[in-house]
Motif scaffolding. Structure first.
Motif, PDB file in Angstrom:
ATOM      1  N   ASP A  52       0.816  -1.219   0.000  1.00 30.77           N
ATOM      2  CA  ASP A  52       0.000   0.000   0.000  1.00 30.77           C
ATOM      3  C   ASP A  52       0.854   1.275   0.000  1.00 30.77           C
ATOM      4  OD1 ASP A  52       1.032  -0.218   2.542  1.00 30.77           O
ATOM      5  OD2 ASP A  52      -0.851   0.261   3.572  1.00 30.77           O
ATOM      6  N   PHE A  53       2.088   1.183  -0.476  1.00 28.39           N
ATOM      7  CA  PHE A  53       3.031   2.310  -0.506  1.00 28.39           C
ATOM      8  C   PHE A  53       2.750   3.128  -1.775  1.00 28.39           C
ATOM      9  CE2 PHE A  53       7.793   3.162   0.608  1.00 28.39           C
ATOM     10  CZ  PHE A  53       7.550   4.530   0.601  1.00 28.39           C
ATOM     11  N   HIS A  76       0.646   1.001 -12.041  1.00 33.00           N
ATOM     12  CA  HIS A  76       1.252   1.554 -10.823  1.00 33.00           C
ATOM     13  C   HIS A  76       0.740   2.962 -10.538  1.00 33.00           C
ATOM     14  CE1 HIS A  76       3.863  -1.764  -9.846  1.00 33.00           C
ATOM     15  NE2 HIS A  76       4.165  -1.883 -11.126  1.00 33.00           N
ATOM     16  N   TYR A  77       0.542   3.774 -11.583  1.00 32.87           N
ATOM     17  CA  TYR A  77      -0.097   5.073 -11.364  1.00 32.87           C
ATOM     18  C   TYR A  77      -1.527   4.876 -10.858  1.00 32.87           C
ATOM     19  CZ  TYR A  77       3.650   7.473 -13.973  1.00 32.87           C
ATOM     20  OH  TYR A  77       4.851   7.990 -14.388  1.00 32.87           O
ATOM     21  N   GLN A  78      -2.226   3.937 -11.462  1.00 31.17           N
ATOM     22  CA  GLN A  78      -3.605   3.685 -11.055  1.00 31.17           C
ATOM     23  C   GLN A  78      -3.675   3.184  -9.617  1.00 31.17           C
ATOM     24  OE1 GLN A  78      -4.672   1.010 -14.256  1.00 31.17           O
ATOM     25  NE2 GLN A  78      -5.702   2.634 -15.422  1.00 31.17           N
ATOM     26  N   LYS A  84      -4.363   6.523  -2.804  1.00 34.92           N
ATOM     27  CA  LYS A  84      -4.378   7.918  -2.370  1.00 34.92           C
ATOM     28  C   LYS A  84      -5.059   8.768  -3.451  1.00 34.92           C
ATOM     29  CE  LYS A  84      -1.299  11.459  -0.426  1.00 34.92           C
ATOM     30  NZ  LYS A  84       0.118  11.864  -0.213  1.00 34.92           N
ATOM     31  N   PRO A  85      -6.394   8.807  -3.439  1.00 36.51           N
ATOM     32  CA  PRO A  85      -7.139   9.468  -4.520  1.00 36.51           C
ATOM     33  C   PRO A  85      -6.815  10.947  -4.704  1.00 36.51           C
ATOM     34  CG  PRO A  85      -8.592   8.082  -3.199  1.00 36.51           C
ATOM     35  CD  PRO A  85      -7.286   8.146  -2.467  1.00 36.51           C
ATOM     36  N   ASP A  86      -6.323  11.593  -3.665  1.00 33.53           N
ATOM     37  CA  ASP A  86      -6.005  13.020  -3.762  1.00 33.53           C
ATOM     38  C   ASP A  86      -4.538  13.261  -4.084  1.00 33.53           C
ATOM     39  OD1 ASP A  86      -4.958  12.182  -1.368  1.00 33.53           O
ATOM     40  OD2 ASP A  86      -5.636  13.939  -0.211  1.00 33.53           O
ATOM     41  N   ASP A  87      -3.865  12.262  -4.669  1.00 37.43           N
ATOM     42  CA  ASP A  87      -2.449  12.392  -5.018  1.00 37.43           C
ATOM     43  C   ASP A  87      -2.322  13.144  -6.343  1.00 37.43           C
ATOM     44  OD1 ASP A  87       0.227  12.145  -5.654  1.00 37.43           O
ATOM     45  OD2 ASP A  87       0.361  10.026  -5.132  1.00 37.43           O
ATOM     46  N   TYR A  88      -2.043  14.432  -6.251  1.00 40.20           N
ATOM     47  CA  TYR A  88      -1.896  15.278  -7.441  1.00 40.20           C
ATOM     48  C   TYR A  88      -0.871  14.703  -8.406  1.00 40.20           C
ATOM     49  CZ  TYR A  88      -0.071  19.090 -10.278  1.00 40.20           C
ATOM     50  OH  TYR A  88       0.370  19.839 -11.337  1.00 40.20           O
ATOM     51  N   HIS A 115      -5.606  19.244 -11.355  1.00 39.67           N
ATOM     52  CA  HIS A 115      -5.811  20.679 -11.109  1.00 39.67           C
ATOM     53  C   HIS A 115      -6.843  20.914 -10.015  1.00 39.67           C
ATOM     54  CE1 HIS A 115      -6.315  24.911 -11.628  1.00 39.67           C
ATOM     55  NE2 HIS A 115      -7.542  24.786 -12.085  1.00 39.67           N
ATOM     56  N   ARG A 116      -7.902  20.109  -9.999  1.00 39.13           N
ATOM     57  CA  ARG A 116      -8.907  20.266  -8.945  1.00 39.13           C
ATOM     58  C   ARG A 116      -8.309  19.960  -7.573  1.00 39.13           C
ATOM     59  NH1 ARG A 116     -12.392  18.105 -12.974  1.00 39.13           N
ATOM     60  NH2 ARG A 116     -12.077  15.967 -12.217  1.00 39.13           N
ATOM     61  N   ILE A 117      -7.397  19.001  -7.521  1.00 37.46           N
ATOM     62  CA  ILE A 117      -6.768  18.637  -6.248  1.00 37.46           C
ATOM     63  C   ILE A 117      -5.822  19.729  -5.774  1.00 37.46           C
ATOM     64  CG2 ILE A 117      -5.137  17.018  -5.167  1.00 37.46           C
ATOM     65  CD1 ILE A 117      -6.370  14.843  -7.035  1.00 37.46           C
ATOM     66  N   ASP A 118      -5.061  20.306  -6.693  1.00 34.23           N
ATOM     67  CA  ASP A 118      -4.065  21.326  -6.331  1.00 34.23           C
ATOM     68  C   ASP A 118      -4.136  22.487  -7.327  1.00 34.23           C
ATOM     69  OD1 ASP A 118      -1.985  22.837  -5.450  1.00 34.23           O
ATOM     70  OD2 ASP A 118      -0.430  21.319  -5.727  1.00 34.23           O
ATOM     71  N   PRO A 119      -5.086  23.405  -7.131  1.00 36.35           N
ATOM     72  CA  PRO A 119      -5.262  24.521  -8.071  1.00 36.35           C
ATOM     73  C   PRO A 119      -4.059  25.448  -8.154  1.00 36.35           C
ATOM     74  CG  PRO A 119      -7.159  24.297  -6.604  1.00 36.35           C
ATOM     75  CD  PRO A 119      -6.073  23.428  -6.048  1.00 36.35           C
TER      76      PRO A 119
END
Length: 206
Positions: A52-53, A76-78, A84-88, A115-119
């Motif tokens: 889970d890393f 791996h990106y997926q 961590k769904p909020d991983d920009y 962009h929505r995660i980190d404007p």
């Protein structure tokens, strides 16, 4: 400095071979030193030790992509996003990979999520500008590149803004006939859009 860091993490692993973080950090340092294949081995070990890393999954995706192993990088990106769904960074990096595979719609979707995660991060806006340029959508290409420049200036001033300014000048010139509306410069950065291979796009690591 890099060699010192490599020695440090190797010593940590020698003391505790099951230290997933040390394997991941060694992978990061090896990548910086241009030793990508070795980095991949240590990222994989980190993930075996700690499935889970999320960060190790993201960085392994980057390393595999650099080796041209795009089909191996995608899961791996997926997985990083699943963990961590909020991983920009993972969303932005997945967008870059989709761009390289020619899947414009998925790339733009990933960039917009980032962009929505980190404007306040201009990289996803920059990547959106490049993607829309590939689609020959001048309005959105210029729009997002202007926003990338404004966001970068707000966050970092003029430091390293040259890459954005240069590309924006190219886009203004390219789409001069149908994208002359200066009001685009006053757009708010909280934008969405829909449905790119870029001149240069940016992935993010640690």
């Amino acid at each position: 400095k890099t060699e010192e860091e490599i020695a440090h993490y190797k010593m940590a692993i020698k003391i505790n071979p099951d230290n997933a973080k040390a394997h991941s950090n060694l992978g990061n340092t090896l990548q910086k030193g241009g030793k990508n294949s070795e980095a991949i081995s240590h990222y994989k070990t980190a993930i075996q030790l700690k499935p889970d890393f999320a960060l190790a999954h993201n960085n392994l995706g980057n390393a595999l992509r650099r080796e041209g192993k795009n089909s191996e990088a995608i899961p791996h990106y997926q997985k990083a996003i699943e963990l961590k769904p909020d991983d920009y960074k993972a969303h932005n990096n997945l967008g870059v990979l989709y761009e390289e595979l020619g899947d414009t719609a998925k790339a733009i979707e990933s960039y917009q999520t980032a962009h929505r995660i980190d404007p306040d991060n201009p990289d996803s806006l920059f990547n959106l500008g490049l993607a829309y340029d590939v689609l020959k959508d001048g309005d959105n290409s210029v729009r997002y590149m202007v926003l990338a420049k404004k966001t970068h200036e707000r966050k970092s001033g003029q430091d390293e803004i040259g890459r954005i300014s240069e590309k924006l000048d190219q886009l203004w010139a390219k789409y001069a006939d149908n994208t002359k509306n200066e009001s685009v410069a006053s757009l708010d950065s909280n934008l969405t859009g829909d449905a790119g291979s870029p001149a240069k796009i940016y992935t993010t690591q640690t």
